[in-house]
Design an enzyme around this catalytic site. Structure first.
Site, short mmCIF file in Angstrom:
data_model
loop_
_atom_site.label_atom_id
_atom_site.label_comp_id
_atom_site.label_asym_id
_atom_site.label_seq_id
_atom_site.Cartn_x
_atom_site.Cartn_y
_atom_site.Cartn_z
N ARG A 41 -37.02 35.02 6.60
CA ARG A 41 -36.34 35.57 5.43
C ARG A 41 -37.28 36.18 4.40
NH1 ARG A 41 -33.38 31.53 7.63
NH2 ARG A 41 -31.18 32.01 7.89
N GLY A 102 -31.09 21.90 11.12
CA GLY A 102 -30.06 20.90 10.85
C GLY A 102 -29.20 20.55 12.03
N GLU A 103 -29.15 21.43 13.04
CA GLU A 103 -28.36 21.15 14.24
C GLU A 103 -29.17 20.48 15.33
OE1 GLU A 103 -26.24 23.04 11.67
OE2 GLU A 103 -27.87 24.25 12.49
N ASN A 169 -25.89 21.37 5.85
CA ASN A 169 -24.93 20.41 6.40
C ASN A 169 -25.58 19.14 6.93
OD1 ASN A 169 -25.60 22.62 8.64
ND2 ASN A 169 -25.22 20.69 9.69
N ASP A 212 -19.42 22.25 8.51
CA ASP A 212 -20.64 23.06 8.48
C ASP A 212 -20.63 24.04 7.29
OD1 ASP A 212 -23.12 23.92 9.26
OD2 ASP A 212 -22.40 25.23 10.86
#
Length: 227
Positions: A41, A102-103, A169, A212
């Protein structure tokens, strides 16, 4: 100056568009991302240094004029599901960043590093551990893989010396059966002391998120009269 992709950066002459230098770091062949593409980013600039994050979890400082690598600090282990896709935040002598993953069963955090040396200044765990405020909002060992990634850049208030960061999340994201409780500090905005990383306050938008939804928008700071 720009990031040309994950693990790469370059500088162009502003008047001609001629490339002045290019830097690239090899992505490990066993690197795997879960829940997001191979992206970056953007960089941060402080004084004469460009700061970039890499997918394999390094914060790298590059000389603005030459692109030469001044230092590279390992932030986390990509083999454990961590990744860095965030544009760092440059503040008073520090570079602040958050993690992706996060997953992938991570325990998220927001870090600050000394801008000159790359030495870690502080770490705020977005999933509080045993004895830390907010830990009671988790059940059993669910906090160890609780998610709470922070992959979007925060904001800094120089007057209050606070860093504001949005947290993602909880994990697993769609099924909350394994993590009863509010699951702090997922889906929250946290205000951190820029010198120490200590939490000043937080607001959780979605306790026990199972959709999510995250709370990772870039905070916008304004001065306004309320009421």
């Amino acid at each position: 100056l720009y990031v040309t992709g994950p693990n790469s950066a370059a500088a162009l002459d502003g008047s001609t568009g001629r490339r002045l230098w290019q830097w690239k770091r090899q992505i490990p062949p066993d690197y795997r991302s879960i829940g997001f593409g191979r992206t970056n980013r953007g960089p941060a600039v402080l004084d004469d240094t460009l700061y970039v994050t890499t997918l394999d979890c390094y914060l790298v400082a590059l000389d603005l004029k030459t692109g030469s690598e001044r230092w590279a600090t390992k932030v986390a282990d990509y083999k454990a599901g961590y990744s860095l896709t965030v544009a760092p935040l440059a503040i008073r002598g520090k570079i602040v960043l958050g993690t992706s993953g996060g997953e992938a069963g991570i325990r998220g955090f927001v870090d600050a590093y000394d801008a000159k040396t790359g030495k870690q200044a502080w770490r705020f765990w977005t999933i509080p551990g045993v004895g830390e405020p907010g830990h009671e909002t988790w059940t059993g060992d669910a906090w160890k893989t609780g998610g709470g990634s922070a992959w979007v850049t925060g904001a800094y208030d120089a007057e209050l010396n606070l860093v504001y960061w949005g947290i993602g999340n909880a994990g697993p994201d769609w099924n909350g059966d394994a993590r009863p409780g509010d699951n702090l500090y997922t889906c929250s905005l946290v205000a951190l002391d820029a010198d120490t990383g200590k939490r000043r306050w937080h607001f959780q938008f979605t306790p026990h998120d199972t959709h999510d939804w995250d709370a990772t928008h870039v905070p916008v700071l304004i001065d306004a009269e309320v009421g």
